[in-house]
Design an enzyme around this catalytic site. Structure first.
Site, short mmCIF file in Angstrom:
data_model
loop_
_atom_site.label_atom_id
_atom_site.label_comp_id
_atom_site.label_asym_id
_atom_site.label_seq_id
_atom_site.Cartn_x
_atom_site.Cartn_y
_atom_site.Cartn_z
N TYR A 174 0.86 -1.19 0.00
CA TYR A 174 0.00 0.00 0.00
C TYR A 174 0.90 1.24 0.00
CZ TYR A 174 -4.67 1.85 -0.03
OH TYR A 174 -5.82 2.45 -0.42
N LEU A 175 1.76 1.28 -1.00
CA LEU A 175 2.86 2.24 -1.03
C LEU A 175 2.35 3.68 -1.10
CD1 LEU A 175 5.29 0.47 -3.54
CD2 LEU A 175 5.16 0.23 -1.04
N HIS A 226 7.14 5.62 1.37
CA HIS A 226 7.85 4.47 0.77
C HIS A 226 8.60 4.89 -0.48
CE1 HIS A 226 4.27 2.25 2.64
NE2 HIS A 226 5.31 1.74 3.28
N GLU A 248 12.12 6.65 9.54
CA GLU A 248 12.27 7.09 10.93
C GLU A 248 10.91 7.23 11.62
OE1 GLU A 248 14.57 10.64 10.59
OE2 GLU A 248 16.47 9.53 10.65
N VAL A 257 7.93 11.43 6.05
CA VAL A 257 7.29 12.30 5.06
C VAL A 257 5.90 12.64 5.60
CG1 VAL A 257 6.48 12.50 2.67
CG2 VAL A 257 8.58 11.22 3.18
N SER A 314 0.42 3.88 5.72
CA SER A 314 -0.57 3.12 4.95
C SER A 314 -1.90 3.10 5.70
CB SER A 314 -0.09 1.69 4.73
OG SER A 314 1.16 1.71 4.09
#
Ligand code: PAF
Length: 282
Positions: free
Chosen positions: A31-32, A36, A152, A180, A190
């Site tokens: 579920y990028l 990712h 992280e 992010v 996700s």
């Protein structure tokens, strides 16, 4: 882009790779999202096509879920993931159809990093990090990466995997990658896809509260009780699983920040459990 479905195919692919070809590995549960993709782009930058391969694994690892409903509800989109992987130049995707590829009948070996899993997510999700370490070690042995990329955002996972990597002499290098975030501050995950529109708005409270903790810290506050004051109210209507300040090295809770520390929280918005943290460095 090669799509490999079995551990046998992956092991054969790795064995056939010329010794001077480097391998950059990004393990995921699929579920990028942009988080990712930032790992995959950095993997491609560090290991360009002329130097070696970027390997992505997509495997929703059953042993790291402490609740069957959470495992069942975990979002999946293999076709979308393969498209995204292609768009960032991944060479090899390992996505087994069957969990028995990694956990064949009779599987009996697990890996545990003692101590670091006692607090935070380790305390509220028994066995979670044992499952993470076990699958990461299996994947590491199959892929034998030169570089492996971890976000992280899951800072406890990163600390535990780094300790396992060091303790078991795994070779290669772990590359931690920054979290992010959405424009409103919510860390990409996700799990965000499962938030209702209402819960998605409420979930902004999590990064907002942690930013407030950091602001108090930067203003000179060192007492943890004062740093976390009003947490339940600030995170409402989210249901707080934990909110804590821990030593950055041992991950044990502290009362005062005298050494590098992490303020971390896990909060349910609706049925979705979100985690986030900020670093507090005196
Ligand atoms: O961070 C994740 O997505 C998972 O915990 C990992 C590292 C892929 C192991 O299943």
């Amino acid at each position: 882009m090669k799509v490999l479905r079995t551990t046998e195919q992956l092991a054969a692919h790795r064995a056939a790779l010329a010794p001077d070809r480097r391998v950059a590995f990004v393990p995921t549960m699929g579920y990028l999202h942009e988080g990712h993709l930032s790992l995959l782009r950095e993997a491609r930058r560090r290991v360009p096509p002329e130097a070696g391969e970027v390997v992505l694994s997509i495997f929703v690892n059953p042993t790291q879920f402490d609740r069957a409903d959470d495992l069942d509800a975990y979002p999946r989109d293999e076709a979308g993931d393969l498209e995204k992987a292609r768009s960032v130049g991944v060479d090899v995707v390992f996505c087994p159809d069957d969990p028995a590829e990694l956990y064949p009948p009779g599987h009996a070996t697990f890996v545990e990093v003692e101590g670091l899993d006692r607090h935070l997510c380790g305390a509220s999700r028994p066995g979670h990090f044992r499952g993470v370490c076990t699958v990461v070690l299996k994947l590491w042995n199959l892929v034998r990466p030169d570089l492996a990329f971890f976000g992280e955002k899951d800072f406890q996972q990163l600390a535990i995997v780094q300790r396992m990597h060091r303790d078991l002499f795994l070779g290669g290098t772990i590359v931690p990658m920054p979290t992010v975030r959405e424009p409103d501050g919510l860390a990409l995950s996700s799990r965000n896809a499962r938030l209702s529109p209402e819960a998605r708005v409420q979930a902004r409270a999590l990064p907002r509260f942690l930013a407030q903790v950091r602001a108090r810290f930067e203003a000179g506050e060192r007492r943890v009780a004062a740093l976390l004051d009003g947490a339940e109210r600030a995170l409402a209507p989210g249901r707080v699983d934990y909110v804590s300040v821990v030593d950055a090295e041992t991950l044990a809770p502290v009362d005062r920040v005298a050494a590098p520390a992490v303020a971390a929280a896990a909060v349910f918005y609706g049925p979705v459990r979100l985690i986030d943290h900020v670093r507090l460095v005196p």
